[in-house]
Design an enzyme around this catalytic site. Structure first.
Site, PDB file in Angstrom:
ATOM      1  N   HIS A 265      56.627  15.894  94.941  1.00 23.93           N
ATOM      2  CA  HIS A 265      55.501  16.729  94.512  1.00 23.93           C
ATOM      3  C   HIS A 265      54.548  15.854  93.704  1.00 23.93           C
ATOM      4  CE1 HIS A 265      53.877  18.741  90.829  1.00 23.93           C
ATOM      5  NE2 HIS A 265      53.285  19.468  91.742  1.00 23.93           N
TER       6      HIS A 265
ATOM      7  N   ASN B  88      50.429  16.338  91.761  1.00 28.79           N
ATOM      8  CA  ASN B  88      49.124  16.976  91.624  1.00 28.79           C
ATOM      9  C   ASN B  88      48.391  16.377  90.432  1.00 28.79           C
ATOM     10  OD1 ASN B  88      48.862  18.980  89.161  1.00 28.79           O
ATOM     11  ND2 ASN B  88      50.954  19.204  89.916  1.00 28.79           N
TER      12      ASN B  88
END
Length: 297
Positions: A133, A135
């Site tokens: 992940h 971001n």
């Protein structure tokens, strides 16, 4: 009160798009070059790009973005690399949550907001390849602005050398901004990506920050950029190494159970998921992070 920061908003949104383009190109190249795959190999996949929109309460334009998603490839079972730039007014519930978390006064009088960022989640075909992940984002209100983001590794079959490489690479990119950043952001990630009801982390950690606002926008933006730049060097070599490893059905079962942890965390605890759904962003884009298949024992 902050200024409208129009120039800074444009610069940040352009950077997130550039980072998205670089990652999609690298991931597509990984997928296309995987001709010597392991057992249970599948056909190559390709990214599909879909426009997303945010729905405002009054029906006015509230921004949107793009979903770049690949499904069912030889390397990537499901990977999404989304960008968005959204704006509007925060609903009372979101105002209260933000005021409580950040101590912002005056949200009810002027609840405008603007947010832009990139969000990536990759779920892999081969259980030896770790999920990941990443971001980074910028958030603005008339009362404050800040950056946030990071990346964390989520292997179902753990390799100590892979974890070491992932963390060491992030440290290399963070150290030029100050040697205090990596240990602080690593500790933040360890705390943030913990699943209380399971009493364990969802993966092997990484780096994470939120509410980053020193008052020096340029310095904070450069730190955010290097968090994004660290991602491919930290992650891509692991996939290049592990994607050819043979795997068994028992390995796949371990992977599916581990994905259950990921789904639980994102649906129960993740602030980005909650914020996206509460502010009317495209639900498919918000929930892109969920794995295509998972199981619970």
């Amino acid at each position: 009160m902050t200024s409208d920061m129009q120039a800074e908003k444009v610069q940040a949104a352009r950077w997130f798009k550039t980072l998205r383009d670089d990652i999609v190109t690298a991931f597509q190249s990984l997928e296309d070059s995987h001709s010597d795959g392991p057992m249970n190999d599948k056909s190559a996949g390709a990214f599909e790009v879909t426009k997303t929109t945010r729905h405002s309460d009054d029906g006015t334009d509230a921004g949107g973005g793009e979903m770049s998603v690949m499904r069912g490839g030889r390397v990537f079972e499901k990977v999404g690399v989304n960008i968005s730039t959204v704006f509007g007014t925060l609903a009372p519930r979101a105002q209260a949550a933000m005021a409580a978390r950040k101590g912002i006064e005056g949200m009810a009088e002027d609840p405008r907001f603007w947010a832009s960022g990139i969000s990536l989640v990759a779920h892999m075909q081969n259980p030896h390849c770790p999920a990941v992940h990443m971001n980074t984002r910028m958030f603005w209100t008339p009362h404050a602005w800040w950056f946030g983001g990071g990346s964390d590794l989520n292997p179902c079959l753990e390799y100590e050398e892979d974890t070491e490489h992932f963390h060491k690479t992030q440290k290399v990119f963070l150290d030029p901004h100050g040697s205090e950043h990596y240990p602080a952001l690593k500790a933040w990630a360890d705390e943030y990506f913990f699943i209380p009801h399971r009493g364990r982390a969802r993966g092997v950690g990484g780096i994470f920050m939120d509410d980053r606002c020193t008052g020096n926008w340029d310095a904070d933006f450069k730190l955010t950029q290097d968090i994004g730049r660290a991602f491919l060097p930290a992650y891509q070599p692991l996939i290049e190494k592990r994607r050819v490893d043979d795997w068994s059905e028992a390995d796949k079962d371990t992977q599916l159970v581990h994905r259950g942890l990921y789904a639980e965390y994102n649906l129960v605890y993740d602030r980005g998921t909650k914020f996206g759904l509460e502010t009317g962003h495209d639900a498919n884009a918000v929930l892109m992070s969920l794995p295509p298949l998972a199981k619970w024992v």
